[in-house]
Design a protein around this motif. Sequence first.
Motif, PDB file in Angstrom:
ATOM      1  N   ALA A  56       9.951  77.151  49.216  1.00  0.00           N
ATOM      2  CA  ALA A  56      11.103  77.113  48.313  1.00  0.00           C
ATOM      3  C   ALA A  56      12.170  76.140  48.808  1.00  0.00           C
ATOM      4  O   ALA A  56      12.862  75.498  48.003  1.00  0.00           O
ATOM      5  CB  ALA A  56      11.696  78.508  48.153  1.00  0.00           C
ATOM      6  N   GLU A  57      12.310  76.023  50.121  1.00  0.00           N
ATOM      7  CA  GLU A  57      13.271  75.071  50.675  1.00  0.00           C
ATOM      8  C   GLU A  57      12.790  73.643  50.455  1.00  0.00           C
ATOM      9  O   GLU A  57      13.580  72.753  50.094  1.00  0.00           O
ATOM     10  CB  GLU A  57      13.481  75.346  52.165  1.00  0.00           C
ATOM     11  N   ALA A  73      13.419  72.713  46.898  1.00  0.00           N
ATOM     12  CA  ALA A  73      14.830  72.436  46.625  1.00  0.00           C
ATOM     13  C   ALA A  73      15.223  71.053  47.128  1.00  0.00           C
ATOM     14  O   ALA A  73      15.959  70.316  46.461  1.00  0.00           O
ATOM     15  CB  ALA A  73      15.712  73.509  47.274  1.00  0.00           C
ATOM     16  N   ALA A  74      14.738  70.701  48.322  1.00  0.00           N
ATOM     17  CA  ALA A  74      15.055  69.387  48.878  1.00  0.00           C
ATOM     18  C   ALA A  74      14.456  68.272  48.018  1.00  0.00           C
ATOM     19  O   ALA A  74      15.093  67.245  47.768  1.00  0.00           O
ATOM     20  CB  ALA A  74      14.536  69.292  50.309  1.00  0.00           C
ATOM     21  N   ARG A  75      13.224  68.481  47.555  1.00  0.00           N
ATOM     22  CA  ARG A  75      12.588  67.478  46.695  1.00  0.00           C
ATOM     23  C   ARG A  75      13.325  67.349  45.369  1.00  0.00           C
ATOM     24  O   ARG A  75      13.471  66.246  44.842  1.00  0.00           O
ATOM     25  CB  ARG A  75      11.117  67.840  46.458  1.00  0.00           C
ATOM     26  N   GLU A  76      13.792  68.481  44.836  1.00  0.00           N
ATOM     27  CA  GLU A  76      14.578  68.454  43.597  1.00  0.00           C
ATOM     28  C   GLU A  76      15.806  67.565  43.761  1.00  0.00           C
ATOM     29  O   GLU A  76      16.226  66.876  42.825  1.00  0.00           O
ATOM     30  CB  GLU A  76      15.018  69.873  43.226  1.00  0.00           C
ATOM     31  N   ALA A  77      16.375  67.576  44.975  1.00  0.00           N
ATOM     32  CA  ALA A  77      17.558  66.752  45.249  1.00  0.00           C
ATOM     33  C   ALA A  77      17.195  65.299  45.512  1.00  0.00           C
ATOM     34  O   ALA A  77      18.092  64.451  45.657  1.00  0.00           O
ATOM     35  CB  ALA A  77      18.313  67.318  46.443  1.00  0.00           C
ATOM     36  N   GLY A  78      15.901  65.004  45.601  1.00  0.00           N
ATOM     37  CA  GLY A  78      15.465  63.623  45.795  1.00  0.00           C
ATOM     38  C   GLY A  78      14.973  63.290  47.187  1.00  0.00           C
ATOM     39  O   GLY A  78      14.594  62.137  47.457  1.00  0.00           O
ATOM     40  N   GLU A  92      -1.411  79.180  57.163  1.00  0.00           N
ATOM     41  CA  GLU A  92      -1.328  78.138  56.155  1.00  0.00           C
ATOM     42  C   GLU A  92       0.012  78.176  55.440  1.00  0.00           C
ATOM     43  O   GLU A  92       0.713  79.187  55.443  1.00  0.00           O
ATOM     44  CB  GLU A  92      -2.465  78.305  55.134  1.00  0.00           C
ATOM     45  N   LEU A  93       0.353  77.059  54.842  1.00  0.00           N
ATOM     46  CA  LEU A  93       1.545  76.961  54.007  1.00  0.00           C
ATOM     47  C   LEU A  93       1.103  76.438  52.655  1.00  0.00           C
ATOM     48  O   LEU A  93       0.648  75.295  52.545  1.00  0.00           O
ATOM     49  CB  LEU A  93       2.575  76.018  54.650  1.00  0.00           C
ATOM     50  N   GLU A  94       1.205  77.287  51.644  1.00  0.00           N
ATOM     51  CA  GLU A  94       0.828  76.877  50.297  1.00  0.00           C
ATOM     52  C   GLU A  94       2.001  76.136  49.671  1.00  0.00           C
ATOM     53  O   GLU A  94       2.992  76.746  49.281  1.00  0.00           O
ATOM     54  CB  GLU A  94       0.447  78.103  49.469  1.00  0.00           C
ATOM     55  N   ALA A  95       1.876  74.836  49.618  1.00  0.00           N
ATOM     56  CA  ALA A  95       2.982  74.027  49.109  1.00  0.00           C
ATOM     57  C   ALA A  95       2.454  72.724  48.540  1.00  0.00           C
ATOM     58  O   ALA A  95       1.490  72.148  49.059  1.00  0.00           O
ATOM     59  CB  ALA A  95       3.981  73.737  50.227  1.00  0.00           C
TER      60      ALA A  95
END
Length: 227
Positions: A188-189, A192-197, A208-211
Amino acid sequence: MPIKAILTDIEGTTSAVSFVYDVLFPFAASRLPGFLREHQAAPTVAAQIEAVRAEAGEPSADLDQVIEILLGWMREDRKVTPLKALQGQIWQKGYESGELKGHVYPDAVAALKQWHAKGYRLYVYSSGSIQAQKLIFGCSEAGDLTGLFSGYFDTTSGGKRDGESYRVIASAIDVAPQQVLFLSDVTAELDAAREAGMATCGLAREGELEADHPVVASFDRIDVAAY
């Protein structure tokens, strides 16, 4: 646009989650009642006690009630600014006495030093207070690492799952979001960071990290120049 700055989470990213939950949190919880009773008149402590009353909606809570509120927040792992500030003050005493040493993964230490030497500006963004961040890196098992960082950010900049927080940080460091690489173990973090560019990279330290982001197991797998 080439990456100019690297913004990193702490818990689960540079440092083991177990250090936070098995060492730092119990240390703060066991010492919090005595710390508040001893230092309640100190301005930095008194201000946080008032902030606890305000946050909890209990303006007339006495000290014992404030302590119970704080211990409850700890059990719930609430990301509440006055709690984090008081934990940081308690941890500071532990670091100063030598009872605590900050855990930072060796691969993170090596990468942070290399990136700093290459001219990347390094920043921290954690739900722990800025004071607590500086203590983990300043009193780490690898020595004082604070000289590697250009700045620190906590929940006073906003929630870590809110894209606006990352835009606030990019503005504060005067770097375009597209030139910031954010590192975290929480999907989720990263979202959010990607949403900000920002560019993103997930850390899967344990399991594992499902992302829908690039994911690596350690810092030595991160090629900043490839972003």
